[in-house]
Write a protein that holds these residues in place. Structure first.
Motif, PDB file in Angstrom:
ATOM      1  N   GLU A 139      21.853  58.538  24.590  1.00  0.00           N
ATOM      2  CA  GLU A 139      22.667  58.466  23.374  1.00  0.00           C
ATOM      3  C   GLU A 139      22.161  59.449  22.328  1.00  0.00           C
ATOM      4  O   GLU A 139      22.951  60.160  21.698  1.00  0.00           O
ATOM      5  N   LEU A 140      20.850  59.523  22.152  1.00  0.00           N
ATOM      6  CA  LEU A 140      20.281  60.468  21.188  1.00  0.00           C
ATOM      7  C   LEU A 140      20.595  61.913  21.573  1.00  0.00           C
ATOM      8  O   LEU A 140      20.944  62.723  20.722  1.00  0.00           O
ATOM      9  N   ILE A 141      20.480  62.215  22.846  1.00  0.00           N
ATOM     10  CA  ILE A 141      20.785  63.575  23.312  1.00  0.00           C
ATOM     11  C   ILE A 141      22.268  63.870  23.125  1.00  0.00           C
ATOM     12  O   ILE A 141      22.631  64.948  22.661  1.00  0.00           O
ATOM     13  N   ASN A 142      23.119  62.910  23.461  1.00  0.00           N
ATOM     14  CA  ASN A 142      24.563  63.111  23.282  1.00  0.00           C
ATOM     15  C   ASN A 142      24.935  63.385  21.830  1.00  0.00           C
ATOM     16  O   ASN A 142      25.879  64.124  21.551  1.00  0.00           O
ATOM     17  N   ASN A 143      24.202  62.806  20.893  1.00  0.00           N
ATOM     18  CA  ASN A 143      24.477  62.989  19.466  1.00  0.00           C
ATOM     19  C   ASN A 143      23.726  64.162  18.851  1.00  0.00           C
ATOM     20  O   ASN A 143      23.805  64.376  17.652  1.00  0.00           O
ATOM     21  N   SER A 144      23.004  64.903  19.677  1.00  0.00           N
ATOM     22  CA  SER A 144      22.195  66.010  19.163  1.00  0.00           C
ATOM     23  C   SER A 144      23.042  67.262  18.940  1.00  0.00           C
ATOM     24  O   SER A 144      24.216  67.318  19.288  1.00  0.00           O
ATOM     25  N   PHE A 145      22.414  68.280  18.382  1.00  0.00           N
ATOM     26  CA  PHE A 145      23.065  69.560  18.098  1.00  0.00           C
ATOM     27  C   PHE A 145      23.104  70.483  19.310  1.00  0.00           C
ATOM     28  O   PHE A 145      23.670  71.572  19.246  1.00  0.00           O
ATOM     29  N   LEU A 146      22.535  70.063  20.421  1.00  0.00           N
ATOM     30  CA  LEU A 146      22.481  70.907  21.614  1.00  0.00           C
ATOM     31  C   LEU A 146      23.873  71.146  22.186  1.00  0.00           C
ATOM     32  O   LEU A 146      24.767  70.305  22.047  1.00  0.00           O
ATOM     33  N   SER A 147      24.012  72.278  22.855  1.00  0.00           N
ATOM     34  CA  SER A 147      25.262  72.542  23.573  1.00  0.00           C
ATOM     35  C   SER A 147      25.373  71.542  24.720  1.00  0.00           C
ATOM     36  O   SER A 147      24.377  70.954  25.145  1.00  0.00           O
ATOM     37  N   ASP A 148      26.580  71.368  25.235  1.00  0.00           N
ATOM     38  CA  ASP A 148      26.769  70.439  26.357  1.00  0.00           C
ATOM     39  C   ASP A 148      25.901  70.833  27.550  1.00  0.00           C
ATOM     40  O   ASP A 148      25.335  69.971  28.223  1.00  0.00           O
TER      41      ASP A 148
END
Length: 92
Positions: A61-70
């Motif tokens: 969930e944290l990664i999904n909400n991060s600024f990183l590209s898909d």
């Protein structure tokens, strides 16, 4: 552990500093031995691993909400899963 390999995928190192003389191909035993050499009690080591495993439940969930590209999100999720398996850590 910093996930530099998301940005530098060709870097073979898993850690910036040596742990038990190693920077890659680390296993849970390497961390356990390093903590034991630092006189950290076995019970504290076990509790730390349990806390990490509990925290892992929120990582996706944290990664999904991060600024990183898909693409980088997927890379980071794979990296975490692979490293967690090597370290014998399990979410849930």
């Amino acid at each position: 552990m910093v996930a530099v390999s998301v940005v530098l995928p060709k870097d073979p190192e898993e850690l910036a500093l040596n742990l038990n003389g190693k920077k890659r191909k680390l296993k849970r035993q390497d961390f356990n031995e390093a903590m034991a050499k630092s006189h950290i009690p076995t019970k504290a080591i076990e509790n730390l691993c349990k806390r990490i495993e509990k925290g892992m439940q929120n990582w996706n969930e944290l990664i999904n909400n991060s600024f990183l590209s898909d693409e980088n999100k997927n890379t980071l999720k794979e990296l975490i899963e692979n490293r967690a398996n090597k370290l014998e850590l399990h979410a849930g």
